[in-house]
Motif scaffolding. Structure first.
Motif, mmCIF file in Angstrom:
data_model
loop_
_atom_site.group_PDB
_atom_site.id
_atom_site.type_symbol
_atom_site.label_atom_id
_atom_site.label_comp_id
_atom_site.label_asym_id
_atom_site.label_seq_id
_atom_site.Cartn_x
_atom_site.Cartn_y
_atom_site.Cartn_z
ATOM 1 N N GLY A 33 0.849 -1.192 0.000
ATOM 2 C CA GLY A 33 0.000 0.000 0.000
ATOM 3 C C GLY A 33 0.879 1.235 0.000
ATOM 4 O O GLY A 33 1.995 1.214 0.516
ATOM 5 N N ILE A 34 0.350 2.316 -0.556
ATOM 6 C CA ILE A 34 1.151 3.533 -0.709
ATOM 7 C C ILE A 34 1.540 4.143 0.636
ATOM 8 O O ILE A 34 2.653 4.641 0.805
ATOM 9 C CB ILE A 34 0.437 4.577 -1.614
ATOM 10 N N ARG A 38 5.373 4.688 1.759
ATOM 11 C CA ARG A 38 5.882 6.018 2.102
ATOM 12 C C ARG A 38 6.451 6.053 3.514
ATOM 13 O O ARG A 38 7.435 6.746 3.774
ATOM 14 C CB ARG A 38 4.778 7.064 1.947
ATOM 15 N N GLY A 39 5.829 5.324 4.416
ATOM 16 C CA GLY A 39 6.337 5.262 5.785
ATOM 17 C C GLY A 39 7.711 4.630 5.854
ATOM 18 O O GLY A 39 8.621 5.153 6.513
ATOM 19 N N ILE A 40 7.872 3.499 5.174
ATOM 20 C CA ILE A 40 9.177 2.819 5.139
ATOM 21 C C ILE A 40 10.211 3.716 4.455
ATOM 22 O O ILE A 40 11.339 3.869 4.943
ATOM 23 C CB ILE A 40 9.064 1.459 4.423
ATOM 24 N N PHE A 41 9.817 4.319 3.348
ATOM 25 C CA PHE A 41 10.696 5.223 2.605
ATOM 26 C C PHE A 41 11.162 6.362 3.511
ATOM 27 O O PHE A 41 12.349 6.696 3.564
ATOM 28 C CB PHE A 41 9.949 5.772 1.384
ATOM 29 N N ALA A 42 10.223 6.953 4.248
ATOM 30 C CA ALA A 42 10.548 8.068 5.142
ATOM 31 C C ALA A 42 11.486 7.628 6.260
ATOM 32 O O ALA A 42 12.459 8.329 6.569
ATOM 33 C CB ALA A 42 9.272 8.668 5.727
ATOM 34 N N LEU A 43 11.224 6.469 6.856
ATOM 35 C CA LEU A 43 12.084 5.983 7.943
ATOM 36 C C LEU A 43 13.506 5.725 7.463
ATOM 37 O O LEU A 43 14.474 6.119 8.126
ATOM 38 C CB LEU A 43 11.499 4.718 8.561
ATOM 39 N N VAL A 44 13.645 5.074 6.315
ATOM 40 C CA VAL A 44 14.984 4.799 5.774
ATOM 41 C C VAL A 44 15.674 6.110 5.395
ATOM 42 O O VAL A 44 16.866 6.281 5.644
ATOM 43 C CB VAL A 44 14.913 3.822 4.580
#
Length: 192
Positions: A33-34, A38-44
């Motif tokens: 899901g988007i 986005r959450g994983i992308f932001a954390l990394v």
């Protein structure tokens, strides 16, 4: 220096997925899901920034000089970064001539920012940081333009009024960063 490299690998790596693995990225967005993506992308990304900043700070303690920038280069860098801030601002204001002309104004601004900082910094850690960002941003600009062509993206015609908004916001943001936040966050006063 290892911490700086690790941070750059994480930050640039996650920001390069769309360039080198677009089908995998699309599959992960479909699977997770988007919002989760986005959450994983932001954390990394945040972890990459933290490691990069910490690594850069540690490397500054024991600088390895490569070359000595000429006198006055800070002012050239200041001018170029002011233009870069205007370019980056153009990405978020629809209907301006800069966005229409560049297509990828934010990443183009990052390229100019990195190039400007290469002119004013002659230490190994600084050259590594800014060279990596310069190369990545140039690759991303090219990839973004290709995506736009393939997707038939046409940017809205620009208006002079919106151009003025972009320039004012960009220069105010640059001024705040150059004269106050740069020293606070980076620990260096660009203009003495």
């Amino acid at each position: 220096m290892a911490l700086l490299v690790a941070g750059l690998v994480l930050f640039i790596g996650v920001h390069s997925i769309r360039i080198v693995a677009a089908p995998w990225r699309a599959a992960q967005i479909e699977r997770l899901g988007i919002r989760a993506w986005r959450g994983i992308f932001a954390l990394v990304s945040i972890l990459g920034i933290v490691l990069t900043v910490a690594g850069y700070g540690l490397a500054r303690r024991y600088p390895v000089p490569i070359w000595l920038p000429p006198f006055g280069m800070a002012h050239v860098t200041g001018l170029l970064t002011a233009i870069a801030f205007v370019m980056m601002t153009a990405a978020y204001v629809p209907g301006n001539h800069i966005k229409r002309a560049l297509g990828q104004p934010f990443v183009s601004g990052v390229a100019l920012w990195a190039f400007a900082h290469l002119l004013a910094n002659g230490t190994l850690h600084a050259m590594l940081l800014f060279f990596v960002f310069l190369v990545w941003s140039l690759i991303e600009v090219r990839a973004g333009r290709r995506r736009d062509r393939e997707g038939g993206v046409v940017y809205a015609p620009g208006s002079v009024a919106l151009d003025a908004v972009v320039v004012v916001i960009g220069l105010v943001a640059w001024g705040i960063f150059a004269f106050w936040l740069h020293a606070l966050v980076i620990g260096v006063r660009p203009f003495g």
